[in-house]
Design an enzyme around this catalytic site. Structure first.
Site, PDB file in Angstrom:
ATOM      1  N   ASN A 146      66.148  29.558  88.798  1.00  0.00           N
ATOM      2  CA  ASN A 146      67.559  29.471  88.459  1.00  0.00           C
ATOM      3  C   ASN A 146      67.686  28.998  87.010  1.00  0.00           C
ATOM      4  O   ASN A 146      67.126  27.981  86.641  1.00  0.00           O
ATOM      5  CB  ASN A 146      68.253  28.499  89.420  1.00  0.00           C
ATOM      6  CG  ASN A 146      69.738  28.446  89.244  1.00  0.00           C
ATOM      7  OD1 ASN A 146      70.223  28.175  88.151  1.00  0.00           O
ATOM      8  ND2 ASN A 146      70.474  28.697  90.311  1.00  0.00           N
ATOM      9  N   HIS A 188      70.611  33.307  89.033  1.00  0.00           N
ATOM     10  CA  HIS A 188      70.004  32.547  90.120  1.00  0.00           C
ATOM     11  C   HIS A 188      68.495  32.830  90.125  1.00  0.00           C
ATOM     12  O   HIS A 188      68.014  33.737  89.442  1.00  0.00           O
ATOM     13  CB  HIS A 188      70.607  32.967  91.457  1.00  0.00           C
ATOM     14  CG  HIS A 188      71.967  32.394  91.699  1.00  0.00           C
ATOM     15  ND1 HIS A 188      72.618  32.508  92.911  1.00  0.00           N
ATOM     16  CD2 HIS A 188      72.812  31.693  90.895  1.00  0.00           C
ATOM     17  CE1 HIS A 188      73.788  31.912  92.848  1.00  0.00           C
ATOM     18  NE2 HIS A 188      73.936  31.407  91.631  1.00  0.00           N
ATOM     19  N   GLU A 205      66.462  34.245  92.300  1.00  0.00           N
ATOM     20  CA  GLU A 205      66.070  35.604  92.697  1.00  0.00           C
ATOM     21  C   GLU A 205      66.417  36.615  91.610  1.00  0.00           C
ATOM     22  O   GLU A 205      65.644  37.546  91.347  1.00  0.00           O
ATOM     23  CB  GLU A 205      66.752  35.995  94.019  1.00  0.00           C
ATOM     24  CG  GLU A 205      66.424  35.090  95.178  1.00  0.00           C
ATOM     25  CD  GLU A 205      67.338  33.882  95.320  1.00  0.00           C
ATOM     26  OE1 GLU A 205      67.285  33.235  96.377  1.00  0.00           O
ATOM     27  OE2 GLU A 205      68.112  33.567  94.373  1.00  0.00           O
ATOM     28  N   SER A 257      67.522  29.680 100.669  1.00  0.00           N
ATOM     29  CA  SER A 257      68.094  30.891 101.245  1.00  0.00           C
ATOM     30  C   SER A 257      69.009  31.588 100.235  1.00  0.00           C
ATOM     31  O   SER A 257      69.886  30.956  99.643  1.00  0.00           O
ATOM     32  CB  SER A 257      68.887  30.528 102.506  1.00  0.00           C
ATOM     33  OG  SER A 257      69.269  31.685 103.203  1.00  0.00           O
ATOM     34  N   CYS A 301      71.896  33.439  98.288  1.00  0.00           N
ATOM     35  CA  CYS A 301      73.356  33.511  98.412  1.00  0.00           C
ATOM     36  C   CYS A 301      73.777  34.971  98.624  1.00  0.00           C
ATOM     37  O   CYS A 301      72.946  35.883  98.616  1.00  0.00           O
ATOM     38  CB  CYS A 301      74.009  32.939  97.157  1.00  0.00           C
ATOM     39  SG  CYS A 301      73.768  33.989  95.694  1.00  0.00           S
ATOM     40  N   CYS A 335      72.707  37.260  95.552  1.00  0.00           N
ATOM     41  CA  CYS A 335      71.279  37.596  95.542  1.00  0.00           C
ATOM     42  C   CYS A 335      70.918  38.457  96.755  1.00  0.00           C
ATOM     43  O   CYS A 335      70.105  39.378  96.648  1.00  0.00           O
ATOM     44  CB  CYS A 335      70.449  36.323  95.494  1.00  0.00           C
ATOM     45  SG  CYS A 335      70.691  35.402  93.939  1.00  0.00           S
ATOM     46  N   ASP A 347      77.178  26.085  91.037  1.00  0.00           N
ATOM     47  CA  ASP A 347      76.173  27.124  91.285  1.00  0.00           C
ATOM     48  C   ASP A 347      76.553  28.000  92.474  1.00  0.00           C
ATOM     49  O   ASP A 347      76.320  29.202  92.453  1.00  0.00           O
ATOM     50  CB  ASP A 347      74.804  26.481  91.520  1.00  0.00           C
ATOM     51  CG  ASP A 347      73.679  27.494  91.491  1.00  0.00           C
ATOM     52  OD1 ASP A 347      73.443  28.061  90.407  1.00  0.00           O
ATOM     53  OD2 ASP A 347      73.058  27.731  92.535  1.00  0.00           O
TER      54      ASP A 347
END
Length: 148
Positions: free
Chosen positions: A44, A55, A57, A80, A82, A85, A145
């Site tokens: 991130n 982010h 990912e 996990s 969002c 992503c 975020d």
């Protein structure tokens, strides 16, 4: 993929998360794997780069560069993913997501699964503690975020 590989690749994602934290950012890391090799990694960088969407990912996928296909990849994320992503994972047709923890943020595993993606949630105690400590120490940044 066996448990040993999960541990190895999640450790690489954790290293990315720690790198982000050391840079003053949010501790979420990710790696993209193909045939037992990391082809992309990231963390991130919303704070570091002043980005609305970078982010863990997203940074990982950006760093993987152009791929002709993602059908044979696995993405590992310390937290996990969002909805943003997850949507990208669905768009790229990444078939499998390994999640380090979904206690501090549940993400969108059912959304991913509804699109045929295999989601495995490890709920690693170290990752739960790292993210929980960050959220407690930086509630405003965390809310930003996840757009709350």
């Amino acid at each position: 993929m066996n448990e040993e590989n999960h541990v190895r690749f999640m450790k690489e994602a954790v290293d990315e998360a720690r790198k982000g934290l050391s840079e003053g950012g949010i501790p979420i890391g990710s790696v993209l794997v193909r045939a037992g090799k990391i082809i992309g990694r990231g963390h991130n960088q919303r704070v570091q780069k002043g980005s609305a969407i970078l982010h863990g990912e997203m940074d990982c996928l950006m760093n993987a560069g152009r791929q002709t296909t993602y059908h044979d990849t696995v993405i590992y994320s310390t937290l996990s993913p969002c909805m943003m992503c997850s949507g990208t994972i669905i768009q790229f047709k990444i078939p499998r997501v390994i999640v380090g923890e979904a206690v501090n943020f549940p993400g969108a595993p059912e959304f991913l699964r509804s699109h045929g993606i295999v989601v495995e949630i490890l709920n690693d105690p170290e990752l739960i503690r790292m993210m929980g400590d960050f959220i407690k120490g930086h509630p405003g940044l965390w809310s930003e975020d996840i757009a709350e």
